[in-house]
Motif scaffolding. Structure first.
Motif, PDB file in Angstrom:
ATOM      1  N   TYR A  32       0.828  -1.202   0.000  1.00 23.46           N
ATOM      2  CA  TYR A  32       0.000   0.000   0.000  1.00 23.46           C
ATOM      3  C   TYR A  32       0.864   1.255   0.000  1.00 23.46           C
ATOM      4  N   ILE A  33       1.899   1.269   0.820  1.00 25.33           N
ATOM      5  CA  ILE A  33       2.806   2.415   0.854  1.00 25.33           C
ATOM      6  C   ILE A  33       3.473   2.604  -0.497  1.00 25.33           C
ATOM      7  N   GLN A  34       3.902   1.502  -1.124  1.00 33.07           N
ATOM      8  CA  GLN A  34       4.540   1.605  -2.436  1.00 33.07           C
ATOM      9  C   GLN A  34       3.562   2.100  -3.496  1.00 33.07           C
ATOM     10  N   GLN A  35       2.300   1.682  -3.386  1.00 31.93           N
ATOM     11  CA  GLN A  35       1.293   2.138  -4.345  1.00 31.93           C
ATOM     12  C   GLN A  35       1.120   3.654  -4.254  1.00 31.93           C
ATOM     13  N   VAL A  36       1.110   4.181  -3.018  1.00 37.79           N
ATOM     14  CA  VAL A  36       0.945   5.617  -2.822  1.00 37.79           C
ATOM     15  C   VAL A  36       2.201   6.376  -3.220  1.00 37.79           C
ATOM     16  N   GLU A  37       3.363   5.849  -2.819  1.00 40.34           N
ATOM     17  CA  GLU A  37       4.590   6.616  -2.950  1.00 40.34           C
ATOM     18  C   GLU A  37       5.324   6.398  -4.264  1.00 40.34           C
ATOM     19  N   ASN A  38       5.168   5.231  -4.883  1.00 43.44           N
ATOM     20  CA  ASN A  38       5.996   4.925  -6.050  1.00 43.44           C
ATOM     21  C   ASN A  38       5.234   4.746  -7.342  1.00 43.44           C
ATOM     22  N   ARG A  39       3.902   4.917  -7.303  1.00 41.93           N
ATOM     23  CA  ARG A  39       3.144   4.628  -8.514  1.00 41.93           C
ATOM     24  C   ARG A  39       3.377   5.664  -9.600  1.00 41.93           C
ATOM     25  N   PRO A  42       4.946  13.353  -8.897  1.00 41.13           N
ATOM     26  CA  PRO A  42       6.083  13.569  -8.012  1.00 41.13           C
ATOM     27  C   PRO A  42       6.032  12.680  -6.769  1.00 41.13           C
ATOM     28  N   ASP A  43       7.100  12.727  -5.991  1.00 41.54           N
ATOM     29  CA  ASP A  43       7.162  11.924  -4.779  1.00 41.54           C
ATOM     30  C   ASP A  43       6.021  12.278  -3.829  1.00 41.54           C
ATOM     31  N   LYS A  44       5.595  11.281  -3.068  1.00 43.39           N
ATOM     32  CA  LYS A  44       4.566  11.475  -2.059  1.00 43.39           C
ATOM     33  C   LYS A  44       4.775  10.476  -0.939  1.00 43.39           C
ATOM     34  N   VAL A  45       4.608  10.927   0.302  1.00 48.25           N
ATOM     35  CA  VAL A  45       4.762  10.069   1.469  1.00 48.25           C
ATOM     36  C   VAL A  45       3.377   9.844   2.085  1.00 48.25           C
ATOM     37  N   LEU A  46       3.087   8.606   2.450  1.00 47.14           N
ATOM     38  CA  LEU A  46       1.820   8.288   3.102  1.00 47.14           C
ATOM     39  C   LEU A  46       1.861   8.742   4.559  1.00 47.14           C
ATOM     40  N   TRP A 141      13.240   9.657   3.893  1.00 44.96           N
ATOM     41  CA  TRP A 141      13.083  10.035   5.307  1.00 44.96           C
ATOM     42  C   TRP A 141      11.645   9.908   5.781  1.00 44.96           C
ATOM     43  N   ALA A 142      10.713   9.590   4.881  1.00 47.78           N
ATOM     44  CA  ALA A 142       9.281   9.495   5.201  1.00 47.78           C
ATOM     45  C   ALA A 142       8.793  10.768   5.890  1.00 47.78           C
ATOM     46  N   THR A 143       9.203  11.909   5.336  1.00 39.69           N
ATOM     47  CA  THR A 143       8.918  13.206   5.946  1.00 39.69           C
ATOM     48  C   THR A 143       8.363  14.175   4.906  1.00 39.69           C
ATOM     49  N   SER A 144       7.374  14.963   5.307  1.00 46.89           N
ATOM     50  CA  SER A 144       6.794  15.991   4.436  1.00 46.89           C
ATOM     51  C   SER A 144       6.598  17.276   5.229  1.00 46.89           C
ATOM     52  N   PRO A 173      -2.119  31.925   8.624  1.00 47.29           N
ATOM     53  CA  PRO A 173      -1.029  31.184   7.981  1.00 47.29           C
ATOM     54  C   PRO A 173      -0.610  30.015   8.880  1.00 47.29           C
ATOM     55  N   PHE A 174      -0.125  28.930   8.294  1.00 51.11           N
ATOM     56  CA  PHE A 174       0.244  27.777   9.118  1.00 51.11           C
ATOM     57  C   PHE A 174       1.384  26.979   8.484  1.00 51.11           C
ATOM     58  N   LEU A 175       2.002  26.157   9.313  1.00 51.12           N
ATOM     59  CA  LEU A 175       3.089  25.257   8.909  1.00 51.12           C
ATOM     60  C   LEU A 175       2.735  23.846   9.345  1.00 51.12           C
ATOM     61  N   VAL A 176       3.009  22.869   8.472  1.00 47.93           N
ATOM     62  CA  VAL A 176       2.766  21.453   8.777  1.00 47.93           C
ATOM     63  C   VAL A 176       4.059  20.665   8.597  1.00 47.93           C
ATOM     64  N   ILE A 177       4.395  19.851   9.581  1.00 48.44           N
ATOM     65  CA  ILE A 177       5.546  18.944   9.490  1.00 48.44           C
ATOM     66  C   ILE A 177       5.054  17.555   9.892  1.00 48.44           C
ATOM     67  N   ALA A 178       5.241  16.563   9.020  1.00 42.09           N
ATOM     68  CA  ALA A 178       4.760  15.204   9.295  1.00 42.09           C
ATOM     69  C   ALA A 178       5.878  14.198   9.079  1.00 42.09           C
ATOM     70  N   LYS A 179       5.884  13.160   9.902  1.00 41.93           N
ATOM     71  CA  LYS A 179       6.902  12.115   9.834  1.00 41.93           C
ATOM     72  C   LYS A 179       6.253  10.759  10.081  1.00 41.93           C
ATOM     73  N   ARG A 180       6.553   9.787   9.206  1.00 36.38           N
ATOM     74  CA  ARG A 180       6.112   8.403   9.448  1.00 36.38           C
ATOM     75  C   ARG A 180       7.300   7.609   9.970  1.00 36.38           C
ATOM     76  N   TRP A 181       7.043   6.823  11.015  1.00 35.82           N
ATOM     77  CA  TRP A 181       8.088   6.020  11.646  1.00 35.82           C
ATOM     78  C   TRP A 181       7.818   4.552  11.316  1.00 35.82           C
ATOM     79  N   GLY A 182       8.595   4.001  10.396  1.00 33.41           N
ATOM     80  CA  GLY A 182       8.329   2.645   9.929  1.00 33.41           C
ATOM     81  C   GLY A 182       7.090   2.638   9.058  1.00 33.41           C
ATOM     82  N   ASN A 183       6.306   1.567   9.113  1.00 37.83           N
ATOM     83  CA  ASN A 183       5.097   1.455   8.294  1.00 37.83           C
ATOM     84  C   ASN A 183       3.835   1.924   9.003  1.00 37.83           C
ATOM     85  N   ASN A 184       3.832   1.953  10.329  1.00 39.46           N
ATOM     86  CA  ASN A 184       2.576   2.102  11.061  1.00 39.46           C
ATOM     87  C   ASN A 184       2.442   3.375  11.889  1.00 39.46           C
ATOM     88  N   PHE A 185       3.524   3.904  12.407  1.00 39.06           N
ATOM     89  CA  PHE A 185       3.446   5.017  13.341  1.00 39.06           C
ATOM     90  C   PHE A 185       3.611   6.349  12.607  1.00 39.06           C
TER      91      PHE A 185
END
Length: 287
Positions: A32-39, A42-46, A141-144, A173-185
């Motif tokens: 699922y992660i590969q479908q979202v990120e590699n299909r 441009p690049d995209k992180v789940l 880095w699984a970061t956006s 105005p706002f800022l968003v920073i997101a990080k995925r840790w492994g596949n689930n967190f």
């Protein structure tokens, strides 16, 4: 409130985990992660998106993505109950740019013998127009990261709706920073100031929000369980509301989010609940 939390646990335990082995689901997560990120580029992180303070569009949005949201909520105040309702549409006209239009309503009902004319009036709160640009997306880095802006045209109450129609403006105005840790967190920070200008007054009201969220995406599904910490500072007043939540996939392109609100330091607000229905008309099945 106990019934809301119990319902969240039932939905979580009833997820498709029981139908698959842990190893099989781990493989499905990776697919699922590969479908979202590699299909495609441009690049995209789940990332798991918070359900109460939601994003304008997915981080790293791709052209053509779109989504409808309908929300319903109930807040128990000391002197009255308030009922929230919202309709929003978000879409990505080009890669990494999200746009949103939202109509939030609030309806009020007095508690006990509270006089009706002593509580706020029913209203369409505002017309919210928003944009969000993902300026950093790193799959390794699984970061956006993204910056955005929300402009709210505040409207008058229904009982005085024609004098005038627009009563103020909120700049956010706002800022968003997101990080995925492994596949689930998943972890996310959403922060920025709100500047409110009421046209009848020359004074500006400044508020600063810091919203943090942590989620665990259930193995082998699009479902997740998590919590938001919604924090705001107005002058010397600090408010914190904890919002445990779950997201459940009803169909391939239909999701439901269930949120409970537990205020920690609010003087006039007690427990609350919120339900968000999410429809993704262009969503493609990945698993």
């Amino acid at each position: 409130m106990k019934s809301i939390i119990s319902l969240m646990l039932v939905f979580t335990l009833a997820s498709p985990l029981s139908c698959f082995s842990q190893d099989t689901n781990a493989v499905k997560d990776s697919i699922y992660i590969q479908q979202v990120e590699n299909r495609k580029k441009p690049d995209k992180v789940l990332h798991a998106e918070p359900l109460y303070i939601d994003l304008i569009r997915d981080l790293g949005a791709r052209k053509g993505e779109k989504e409808w949201n309908v929300g319903l909520g109930l807040t128990d105040n000391l002197r009255f109950d308030s009922y929230e309702a919202l309709i929003e549409y978000e879409w990505a006209p080009i890669d990494r740019l999200g746009l949103e239009v939202e109509l939030p309503f609030t309806f009020y009902s007095p508690i006990s013998e509270t006089p009706r004319d002593s509580i706020p009036s029913n209203r369409l709160n505002s017309i919210k127009l928003a944009t969000q640009w993902s300026f950093f997306v790193n799959e390794k880095w699984a970061t956006s990261m993204a910056i955005g802006y929300i402009n709210e045209f505040e409207l008058t109450e229904f009982r005085t709706f024609n004098s005038p129609y627009i009563t103020g403006n909120i700049f956010n105005p706002f800022l968003v920073i997101a990080k995925r840790w492994g596949n689930n967190f998943h972890s996310l920070i959403y922060t920025g100031p709100l500047i409110e200008h009421q046209f009848k007054s020359e004074n500006l009201v400044f508020k600063y929000d810091v919203n943090t969220s942590f989620h665990y995406m259930i193995t082998g599904t699009r479902n997740f369980i998590g919590v938001e910490f919604n924090k705001s500072v107005v002058q010397n007043d600090f408010d914190l509301t904890i919002r445990p939540q779950i997201r459940i996939g009803i169909a391939d392109n239909l999701l439901i989010g269930i949120i409970a609100g537990i205020p920690v330091s609010r003087e006039n607000e007690r427990l609350s609940s919120f339900l968000r229905l999410i429809w993704e008309p262009a969503h493609k099945k990945h698993l």
